[in-house]
Design a protein around this motif. Structure first.
Motif, PDB file in Angstrom:
ATOM      1  N   ALA A  63       5.031 -21.364  13.701  1.00 12.07           N
ATOM      2  CA  ALA A  63       6.228 -20.536  13.540  1.00 12.07           C
ATOM      3  C   ALA A  63       6.367 -19.541  14.685  1.00 12.07           C
ATOM      4  N   GLY A 100       9.358 -19.838  17.228  1.00 16.12           N
ATOM      5  CA  GLY A 100      10.258 -18.692  17.189  1.00 16.12           C
ATOM      6  C   GLY A 100      10.497 -18.101  18.570  1.00 16.12           C
ATOM      7  N   THR A 126      14.084 -18.337  21.580  1.00 19.07           N
ATOM      8  CA  THR A 126      14.807 -17.181  22.105  1.00 19.07           C
ATOM      9  C   THR A 126      15.817 -17.621  23.158  1.00 19.07           C
ATOM     10  N   ALA A 144      12.183 -14.062  17.005  1.00 23.42           N
ATOM     11  CA  ALA A 144      11.280 -14.980  16.308  1.00 23.42           C
ATOM     12  C   ALA A 144      11.039 -14.582  14.856  1.00 23.42           C
ATOM     13  N   ALA A 152      11.756 -17.169  11.995  1.00 21.40           N
ATOM     14  CA  ALA A 152      10.769 -18.249  11.992  1.00 21.40           C
ATOM     15  C   ALA A 152       9.425 -17.757  11.485  1.00 21.40           C
TER      16      ALA A 152
END
Length: 225
Positions: free
Chosen positions: A107, A111, A115, A142, A145
């Protein structure tokens, strides 16, 4: 006797209301063990994932390791940890951390990689350092996520922490293991239901956190029907 009668017997028992075998005590033990495992997982996986996601180095390795870790048998790891570290919290913490770290790591990596490149370039263009870009631009982006990964890790840890009872520790697994050992299926059913309720509660908590605690600009958007 059906499962509704079992649950009625379980929740109406005086032992469930007070003492070391009460529901409140067992839930507290379960949450303490799960929380400790999640804390170590976050401290280990999130910084590493942010760094890998920002630099782009080692992403394929992370994906491969995450897939391998998810296939590890938790009960087998607990047994191995008992043999190596003797009975204790560490015998369960190691396998739980190994279970929770992969979704958090993935994650964090995904994440940061998600961006907006223009936002990163603009931040670098105004003189921000790589650390400032990572923490000030990539990390906020992030967060959705990371929360999704945290939700997955938390549910998995809560469900799997029942194996703590297998090595003599506490938590809701005590109901399940002890109930099976004594053929008291009311206790087994009650413990299983409590684990499910705790996992569902964690799901709802993180769903509400993502819905209301995140800034509007980075909240996960609902898909149009």
């Amino acid at each position: 006797m059906n499962w509704l009668s079992w649950l009625g017997d379980f929740f109406s028992s005086p032992d469930r209301r007070s003492g070391p075998d009460s529901i409140v005590h067992r839930v507290a033990e379960h949450l303490a063990l799960s929380g400790e495992a999640l804390l170590y997982s976050v401290l280990l996986a999130v910084p590493l994932g942010l760094l890998i996601g920002y630099t782009g180095r080692g992403v394929a390795v992370v994906t491969a390791l995450a897939g391998t870790a998810r296939a590890l048998p938790t009960l087998g790891l607990v047994t191995l940890a008992v043999l190596l570290a003797s009975v204790g919290d560490s015998a369960v913490l190691y396998p739980l951390v190994a279970l929770a770290a992969p979704p958090l790591l993935v994650a964090a990596v995904e994440g940061v990689r998600g961006t907006d490149p223009d936002a990163r370039d603009a931040a670098r263009g105004v003189g921000m350092t790589h650390r400032q870009v990572l923490l000030g631009v990539c990390l906020p982006s992030a967060l959705p996520a990371l929360l999704a990964g945290m939700r997955t890790a938390t549910v998995q840890v809560i469900a799997t922490a029942t194996v703590a009872a297998y090595v003599g520790l506490g938590g809701l697994g005590r109901y399940v293991i002890d109930g099976l050992a004594t053929r008291d299926y009311a206790v087994t059913a009650g413990g299983a239901v409590l684990v499910v309720l705790l996992a569902v509660g964690a799901q709802l908590f993180f769903a509400l956190l993502a819905r209301y605690a995140l800034p509007p600009g980075i909240r996960p958007q609902r898909r149009p029907r």
